[in-house]
Design a protein around this motif. Sequence first.
Motif, PDB file in Angstrom:
ATOM      1  N   ASN A  14      88.566 -82.813  38.609  1.00 22.11           N
ATOM      2  CA  ASN A  14      88.792 -82.975  40.313  1.00 22.11           C
ATOM      3  C   ASN A  14      87.193 -82.924  40.788  1.00 22.11           C
ATOM      4  OD1 ASN A  14      89.775 -82.943  42.725  1.00 22.11           O
ATOM      5  ND2 ASN A  14      89.193 -80.773  43.131  1.00 22.11           N
ATOM      6  N   LYS A  15      86.523 -82.273  40.293  1.00 18.93           N
ATOM      7  CA  LYS A  15      84.906 -82.250  40.555  1.00 18.93           C
ATOM      8  C   LYS A  15      84.165 -83.799  40.205  1.00 18.93           C
ATOM      9  CE  LYS A  15      80.812 -79.191  40.538  1.00 18.93           C
ATOM     10  NZ  LYS A  15      80.114 -78.280  39.875  1.00 18.93           N
ATOM     11  N   LYS A  18      85.345 -85.827  42.909  1.00 13.70           N
ATOM     12  CA  LYS A  18      84.514 -85.854  44.118  1.00 13.70           C
ATOM     13  C   LYS A  18      83.068 -86.323  44.104  1.00 13.70           C
ATOM     14  CE  LYS A  18      87.422 -81.931  45.766  1.00 13.70           C
ATOM     15  NZ  LYS A  18      87.406 -80.293  46.238  1.00 13.70           N
ATOM     16  N   CYS A  19      82.528 -86.056  42.872  1.00 19.76           N
ATOM     17  CA  CYS A  19      81.164 -86.340  42.732  1.00 19.76           C
ATOM     18  C   CYS A  19      81.047 -88.101  42.840  1.00 19.76           C
ATOM     19  CB  CYS A  19      80.460 -85.703  41.494  1.00 19.76           C
ATOM     20  SG  CYS A  19      78.690 -86.100  41.600  1.00 19.76           S
ATOM     21  N   TYR A 266      79.128 -84.307  53.764  1.00 18.51           N
ATOM     22  CA  TYR A 266      80.106 -84.028  52.710  1.00 18.51           C
ATOM     23  C   TYR A 266      79.427 -83.503  51.340  1.00 18.51           C
ATOM     24  CZ  TYR A 266      83.706 -84.841  49.002  1.00 18.51           C
ATOM     25  OH  TYR A 266      84.706 -84.734  48.113  1.00 18.51           O
ATOM     26  N   THR A 270      79.769 -80.037  49.800  1.00 15.14           N
ATOM     27  CA  THR A 270      80.468 -79.897  48.352  1.00 15.14           C
ATOM     28  C   THR A 270      79.637 -79.606  47.237  1.00 15.14           C
ATOM     29  OG1 THR A 270      81.934 -81.494  49.287  1.00 15.14           O
ATOM     30  CG2 THR A 270      82.276 -80.985  46.998  1.00 15.14           C
TER      31      THR A 270
END
Length: 340
Positions: A14-15, A18-19, A266, A270
């Motif tokens: 998931n990270k 997102k990255c 964002y 994050t």
Amino acid sequence: MAEPPLALAPVIENKVWKCTFAVVGIMSTLVIYGVLQEKIMRMPYGENKEYFKYSLFLVFCNRIMTSAVSGATILASKKSLDPAAPIYKYCGVSISNILTTTCQYEALKYVSFPVQTLAKCAKMIPVMVWSTLIMQKRYNGKDYLFAVLVTVGCSLFILYPASTDISPYNTGRESTVWGVLLMIGYLGFDGFTSTFQDKLFKGYDMEIHNQIFYTTMCSCLFSLTGLIAQGHLISAVDFMLRHQDCFYDVAILSTVATVGQFFIYYTIRTFGALTFATIMTTRQLVSILLSCVWFSHPLSWIQWIGTAIVFGALYTKSFLKSKPHKPGNGLDANSASNNS
């Protein structure tokens, strides 16, 4: 021992997504933004080869778009539209931000986009100065060393251009000096803006969109007043009506500038300042290379050395900062409203 990695796999995946989302968002929007701003300020429009000269109008358009989107976001999230800080403090950020962006656009009349982009890397020194004066921060020897290296690299890049890289506004050495002075103004105002934004975030219980909304609303009023006072509002609108492709360029520029701001915030929220700084450094390098290819900017061998010094110092600094350190030491990424 194998269970923890398996349990962490969805989190890591998931990270990564997102990255990837953050990197693609920042790189695509800000690279397009960079190419468009150079096209608008440096390339002629129409059969008569007219140049767009109204940099404050671009500021006005960008701020209208950003304030509208941030206001709509606040209303959609059902949060309060009330200002979290006194209005005059938003006005202070707004005036500094307008001067920053205006210097940035005006400088493109006299220096190429690669020169301007690399010069932005030298913002560490003004940020350090303003942070010391406003936030009472302290920096160590490594911070000053990297700041000096970046400044040296930027100076080499600016002072030794390829002789064939001529601006349409260039009338000799004087215009180059004027372009450099505008970039110094940009760096000084930008350093103050980001530092004061940081101070507002820490001094008040303030949402990101709250600061964006009120700062950009003030900027709309100030830039509109400036356009009317200079008599440029009607001229700028007339120019775009006569050159429809310029209208589309300005509309897209304002859109990607707004979208880019939200990707920037964002990313900072994050992943933190380090990841953001690394992405922005890479984006600046890509922007320089793309501009050189797209607009045929030749680089001298001294400029290549300057580029290597700047990005070598920035990446080394990012690598060293990846190690744990005490809060308050070293340069923060600061607010990113002017990183484009």
